[in-house]
Design an enzyme around this catalytic site. Structure first.
Site, PDB file in Angstrom:
ATOM      1  N   CYS A  95       0.791  -1.232   0.000  1.00 36.22           N
ATOM      2  CA  CYS A  95       0.000   0.000   0.000  1.00 36.22           C
ATOM      3  C   CYS A  95       0.832   1.295   0.000  1.00 36.22           C
ATOM      4  CB  CYS A  95      -0.985  -0.039   1.159  1.00 36.22           C
ATOM      5  SG  CYS A  95      -2.432   0.993   0.910  1.00 36.22           S
ATOM      6  N   HIS A 192      -3.539  -5.734   2.393  1.00 35.30           N
ATOM      7  CA  HIS A 192      -3.189  -5.863   3.806  1.00 35.30           C
ATOM      8  C   HIS A 192      -3.796  -7.161   4.305  1.00 35.30           C
ATOM      9  CE1 HIS A 192      -1.988  -1.624   4.256  1.00 35.30           C
ATOM     10  NE2 HIS A 192      -3.006  -1.317   3.492  1.00 35.30           N
TER      11      HIS A 192
HETATM   12  N1  GLN Z   1      -2.295   6.954   2.116  1.00 36.05           N
HETATM   13  C1  GLN Z   1      -2.390   6.037   1.051  1.00 36.05           C
HETATM   14  C2  GLN Z   1      -3.767   5.950   0.386  1.00 36.05           C
HETATM   15  O1  GLN Z   1      -4.800   6.082   1.040  1.00 36.05           O
HETATM   16  C3  GLN Z   1      -1.945   4.689   1.545  1.00 36.05           C
HETATM   17  C4  GLN Z   1      -2.971   4.000   2.382  1.00 36.05           C
HETATM   18  C5  GLN Z   1      -2.475   2.745   3.028  1.00 36.05           C
HETATM   19  O2  GLN Z   1      -1.271   2.471   3.065  1.00 36.05           O
HETATM   20  N2  GLN Z   1      -3.393   1.956   3.556  1.00 36.05           N
HETATM   21  O3  GLN Z   1      -3.812   5.762  -0.793  1.00 36.05           O
END
Ligand code: GLN
Length: 240
Positions: A95, A192
């Protein structure tokens, strides 16, 4: 006989480590031990000395604020990470760090958080968060199951392959059917959950690449994956 050892580095565990991402490190450590390797886990946070030797690098997700916190340090260690990636070091970036392994992430306020360009992609904050259970397919790993939660929409360039094709969920951007990316032995993904306990084939791929690179061979142990197989079945059948 000296024991073979794999050194696992967790990239920015303080700021980039959400929705169970820590489980990826635990899975690599445990499975590597079952396959007969001693392990050493190194936490790398901004300002730390970059380790002399690492065999596998694991990075997690984070809020935009976490990405902002680590961005300068990430640029500082980018040449080292690029050299390792090009030399075939296996890495898994989830992510927020997957986004920053590309060219940039443009946030909802229009700010650009620069990436390090190991992967040929760019990310733009979208109007809605892409949240939910996700299943993709990959010719080597089969079905990949996880959970996504991101606002960023990632678009792959011509020189990079997606990790998987979306069966259920949004994936990189909710528009094409790509999810994640793979460059050499570097895997990036929005999943995740944690990813690796439910996807042991990916964990073993990373361990095998690290072992072959360091020692020239890898003889896997047969691991009893009954619980992982059950967890996958349940995750695959969950509603979005
Ligand atoms: N901030 C980033 C997004 O929302 C990454 C989010 C995350 O790592 N869950 O795209």
């Amino acid at each position: 006989m000296t024991e073979k050892q794999l050194v696992i580095m967790q990239l920015y565990p303080r700021d980039m480590n959400i929705y169970g991402d820590w489980g990826n490190v635990l899975t690599i450590k445990k499975r590597a031990e079952w396959h007969g390797y001693a392990t050493k886990v190194i936490d790398y946070d901004p300002g730390d000395a970059f380790p002399q030797h690492v065999d596998i690098i694991i990075g997690g997700g984070g809020q935009d604020s976490g990405q902002i916190k680590i961005q300068d340090d990430l640029q500082a260690i980018a040449p080292k990470l690029k050299e390792l990636a090009d030399a075939g070091t296996p890495m898994l970036m989830i992510c927020g760090l997957y986004q920053l392994f590309g060219r940039f992430f443009k946030t909802a306020t229009g700010d650009i958080i620069p990436g390090i360009g190991i992967m040929d992609h760019e990310t733009h904050a979208g109007p809605a968060r892409l949240i939910g259970n996700i299943v993709t397919t990959n010719p080597i790993f089969g079905e990949i199951v996880g959970y996504e939660n991101h606002s960023g929409q990632t678009f792959l360039g011509d020189t990079i392959e997606p990790l998987g094709r979306v069966q259920k969920g949004a994936g990189n951007n909710g528009q094409d059917d790509s999810e994640g990316a793979i460059y050499k032995n570097v895997i990036g993904t929005y999943m995740h959950g944690s990813l690796l306990p439910k996807n042991p084939a990916i964990a073993d791929f990373l361990i095998e690449q690290a072992a072959v690179k360091k020692y020239g061979d890898f003889t896997p142990t047969v691991i009893d994956d009954r619980f992982a197989i059950e967890a996958r079945k349940i995750a695959i059948n969950r509603p979005r």
